[in-house]
Motif scaffolding. Structure first.
Motif, PDB file in Angstrom:
ATOM      1  N   THR A  33       7.827   4.240 -26.871  1.00  0.00           N
ATOM      2  CA  THR A  33       7.696   3.469 -28.102  1.00  0.00           C
ATOM      3  C   THR A  33       6.242   3.025 -28.198  1.00  0.00           C
ATOM      4  O   THR A  33       5.669   2.569 -27.204  1.00  0.00           O
ATOM      5  CB  THR A  33       8.619   2.237 -28.090  1.00  0.00           C
ATOM      6  N   ALA A  49       3.738  -3.907 -35.524  1.00  0.00           N
ATOM      7  CA  ALA A  49       4.550  -2.750 -35.908  1.00  0.00           C
ATOM      8  C   ALA A  49       4.817  -1.908 -34.675  1.00  0.00           C
ATOM      9  O   ALA A  49       3.968  -1.820 -33.784  1.00  0.00           O
ATOM     10  CB  ALA A  49       3.840  -1.918 -36.967  1.00  0.00           C
ATOM     11  N   ARG A  50       5.970  -1.297 -34.628  1.00  0.00           N
ATOM     12  CA  ARG A  50       6.288  -0.400 -33.515  1.00  0.00           C
ATOM     13  C   ARG A  50       7.142   0.744 -34.019  1.00  0.00           C
ATOM     14  O   ARG A  50       7.848   0.609 -35.028  1.00  0.00           O
ATOM     15  CB  ARG A  50       6.980  -1.144 -32.369  1.00  0.00           C
ATOM     16  N   ILE A  51       7.075   1.844 -33.302  1.00  0.00           N
ATOM     17  CA  ILE A  51       7.854   3.022 -33.651  1.00  0.00           C
ATOM     18  C   ILE A  51       8.418   3.610 -32.369  1.00  0.00           C
ATOM     19  O   ILE A  51       7.688   3.846 -31.403  1.00  0.00           O
ATOM     20  CB  ILE A  51       6.999   4.044 -34.448  1.00  0.00           C
ATOM     21  N   THR A  57      11.337   2.450 -36.898  1.00  0.00           N
ATOM     22  CA  THR A  57      10.207   1.537 -37.072  1.00  0.00           C
ATOM     23  C   THR A  57      10.675   0.095 -37.240  1.00  0.00           C
ATOM     24  O   THR A  57      11.763  -0.165 -37.767  1.00  0.00           O
ATOM     25  CB  THR A  57       9.367   1.933 -38.292  1.00  0.00           C
ATOM     26  N   ASN A  58       9.839  -0.794 -36.774  1.00  0.00           N
ATOM     27  CA  ASN A  58      10.070  -2.224 -36.947  1.00  0.00           C
ATOM     28  C   ASN A  58       8.741  -2.912 -37.232  1.00  0.00           C
ATOM     29  O   ASN A  58       7.693  -2.466 -36.739  1.00  0.00           O
ATOM     30  CB  ASN A  58      10.704  -2.831 -35.696  1.00  0.00           C
ATOM     31  N   TYR A  59       8.817  -3.991 -38.006  1.00  0.00           N
ATOM     32  CA  TYR A  59       7.598  -4.682 -38.418  1.00  0.00           C
ATOM     33  C   TYR A  59       7.776  -6.188 -38.278  1.00  0.00           C
ATOM     34  O   TYR A  59       8.879  -6.715 -38.429  1.00  0.00           O
ATOM     35  CB  TYR A  59       7.272  -4.352 -39.868  1.00  0.00           C
ATOM     36  N   THR A  68       2.831   0.545 -42.787  1.00  0.00           N
ATOM     37  CA  THR A  68       3.718   1.621 -42.368  1.00  0.00           C
ATOM     38  C   THR A  68       3.160   2.280 -41.115  1.00  0.00           C
ATOM     39  O   THR A  68       2.013   2.743 -41.105  1.00  0.00           O
ATOM     40  CB  THR A  68       3.866   2.677 -43.469  1.00  0.00           C
ATOM     41  N   ILE A  69       3.973   2.297 -40.073  1.00  0.00           N
ATOM     42  CA  ILE A  69       3.564   2.947 -38.820  1.00  0.00           C
ATOM     43  C   ILE A  69       4.177   4.334 -38.766  1.00  0.00           C
ATOM     44  O   ILE A  69       5.305   4.549 -39.225  1.00  0.00           O
ATOM     45  CB  ILE A  69       3.982   2.100 -37.592  1.00  0.00           C
ATOM     46  N   SER A  70       3.426   5.266 -38.230  1.00  0.00           N
ATOM     47  CA  SER A  70       3.935   6.626 -38.060  1.00  0.00           C
ATOM     48  C   SER A  70       3.342   7.209 -36.786  1.00  0.00           C
ATOM     49  O   SER A  70       2.396   6.651 -36.224  1.00  0.00           O
ATOM     50  CB  SER A  70       3.595   7.499 -39.272  1.00  0.00           C
ATOM     51  N   ARG A  71       3.893   8.321 -36.364  1.00  0.00           N
ATOM     52  CA  ARG A  71       3.418   8.958 -35.147  1.00  0.00           C
ATOM     53  C   ARG A  71       3.426  10.461 -35.302  1.00  0.00           C
ATOM     54  O   ARG A  71       4.217  11.013 -36.071  1.00  0.00           O
ATOM     55  CB  ARG A  71       4.271   8.535 -33.943  1.00  0.00           C
TER      56      ARG A  71
END
Length: 120
Positions: A33, A49-51, A57-59, A68-71
């Motif tokens: 994560t 933020a985490r993914i 995703t969580n904020y 907005t977090i992405s990977r």
């Protein structure tokens, strides 16, 4: 040797947007994560933020609906799209691993961070 390199920060006006990038190396990237943290002057570093490895995703409440977090596992990269920026978003932003439940843990090996300054 693990390394985290953040980029993309800069100056923005309130309501503006920025996109942060983080390149990670030395990790088994896909199983972790990942999170974006920030530290404002005089304040503690906070996870915003985490993914998860599965893309969940969580904020934090302070950025929900704006960030907005992405990977990209193929590139071992994490991104943070920041929109509708506010003065309070001014901070140094860091990426690092994160706990799945969002609880604070200092994973160490922090990068240099990238400065985001929101001003008019």
């Amino acid at each position: 040797q693990v390394q985290l390199v953040e980029s993309g920060g800069g100056d923005a006006q309130p309501g503006g947007s920025l996109r942060l990038s983080c390149a990670a190396s030395g990790y088994i990237f896909s199983i972790n994560t990942w999170g974006w943290y920030r530290q404002a002057p005089g304040k503690q570093r906070e996870l915003v933020a985490r993914i998860s490895d599965g893309g969940i995703t969580n904020y934090s409440d302070s950025v929900k609906g704006r960030f907005t977090i992405s990977r990209d596992n193929a590139k071992s990269a994490v991104y943070l799209q920041m929109s509708n920026l506010k003065f309070d978003d001014t901070a140094v932003y860091y990426c690092n691993r994160a706990n799945v439940d969002g609880s604070w843990y200092d994973f160490g090996s922090w990068g240099q961070g990238t400065q985001v300054t929101v001003s008019s």
